[in-house]
Design an enzyme around this catalytic site. Sequence first.
Site, short mmCIF file in Angstrom:
data_model
loop_
_atom_site.label_atom_id
_atom_site.label_comp_id
_atom_site.label_asym_id
_atom_site.label_seq_id
_atom_site.Cartn_x
_atom_site.Cartn_y
_atom_site.Cartn_z
CB THR A 82 -0.94 0.02 1.23
OG1 THR A 82 -0.18 -0.25 2.41
CG2 THR A 82 -2.01 -1.04 1.10
CB THR A 159 3.19 -3.75 -9.93
OG1 THR A 159 2.99 -4.09 -8.56
CG2 THR A 159 1.92 -3.15 -10.49
NE ARG A 168 -7.65 6.91 -8.13
CZ ARG A 168 -7.02 6.59 -7.00
NH1 ARG A 168 -5.80 6.10 -7.05
NH2 ARG A 168 -7.62 6.72 -5.84
CG HIS A 282 -2.96 -1.23 -8.91
ND1 HIS A 282 -1.71 -1.73 -9.13
CD2 HIS A 282 -2.78 -0.11 -8.16
CE1 HIS A 282 -0.81 -0.96 -8.54
NE2 HIS A 282 -1.44 0.03 -7.95
CG ASP A 313 -4.53 -7.61 -4.81
OD1 ASP A 313 -5.30 -7.28 -5.73
OD2 ASP A 313 -3.35 -7.23 -4.79
N GLY A 315 -10.90 -6.35 -2.93
CA GLY A 315 -12.28 -6.39 -2.45
C GLY A 315 -12.55 -7.30 -1.29
NE ARG A 337 -9.62 1.05 -1.55
CZ ARG A 337 -9.48 0.53 -2.77
NH1 ARG A 337 -9.49 -0.80 -2.91
NH2 ARG A 337 -9.30 1.29 -3.82
#
Length: 391
Positions: A82, A159, A168, A282, A313, A315, A337
């Site tokens: 993160t 990645t 964004r 992502h 990964d 959700g 998160r």
Amino acid sequence: MSRLNRCLSVRDFEREARRILPRCVEGYVCGGTEDGASLDESVRALRDIGFRPRGLRVVDQRSSQVELFGQTYAMPVGFAPTGFSAIVMHECDLALARAAQDAEIPFIISGASSVPLERLQEATGKRCWYQAYLPGNVDRIGKLIARLRQAEIPVLAVTIDTCVGANRENLQKLAFTVPFKMSSSVVLDGMRHPRWSVNVFMRTLLGSGVPRFANLYEEIGPPITQDPPNGFRGERDKLSWEHIRWIRENWPGKLVLKGVMHAEDARLAADAGVDGVIVSNHGGRQLDGCISPLQALPDVVAAVPAGLPVMVDGGFRRGSDVLKAVALGASMVFTGRPQLFGAAVGGNAGIRKVAEIFRSEISTNMALLGCRTLADVTPDLIAPVRAACAA
């Protein structure tokens, strides 16, 4: 009752974190890209799968342990990389690494983190993985690999889904930029959230100054208020399979590709000699309109040789979510998160509680499914909810 005690689930932590964090920080942590379709789909897809539990099975002795890359982990959950977590908690990277070690789960250092990877390795017995944002430049890749080898990083996760920056829009509206730029709206936002301003912003500035791009390249870079040498995303759009094959020849540790969403990419990864792949969109922060990682998982599992670990990964908020992924063939589920929500609400204790929530929920749901070990969590225990209802 304290905020921490009120949080009994990851969703509880999310609600509390949204109240605590300034809007620009909340937008960065919680938001997706464009319309948020990829982010929404990652969460929604988990609801489309239901369980078919078995009864009258002896489940008094259960174990959620999993073996991966020669290590035994307490459960099939790890902390995903993160970036910029310093905006959530003072030295958040270090807190995450230590909490993961205590929970006996893997932790992946983000290339966009601010605590030097050498310090994180020292604090955790040199067990941290490292996630790289690589340029398509062998000379620059080689210099970073030399640093990782010196730090004895065991697993390198490259990645592959950030060749360019995503659109964004939510962050543009909140005046949140990378590199970080101070603005009147950001200052006012911080003033409206005094707890964050004191515990995160002021503590960080007084303790160690402006966070730096500590792990992006072969050396510690400039403060996050400045563009790093070669730019934050310089030459990423030149990264190719040729570079992955070069890395395989020059990297002695485990090599993982993160961001695999297509079966053909999984096959190419296996052909290139990688040791595992992480199915990921992502966190819904790159290409909008993606299918969920959970939807992509079965095809990726089918595309790689038996025994090649396929991780995922995106959700995952419940232990039951994790078990659905395990039933579909995942060796490990990474969360991003949830632990940041924990850090925002309760600091070190909050991160640890999030890990404990996942552990407890996995254990309970394994029992209710009739499973003693993860090997018992098989595809026959799940079914599409809509198809099952129609039948």
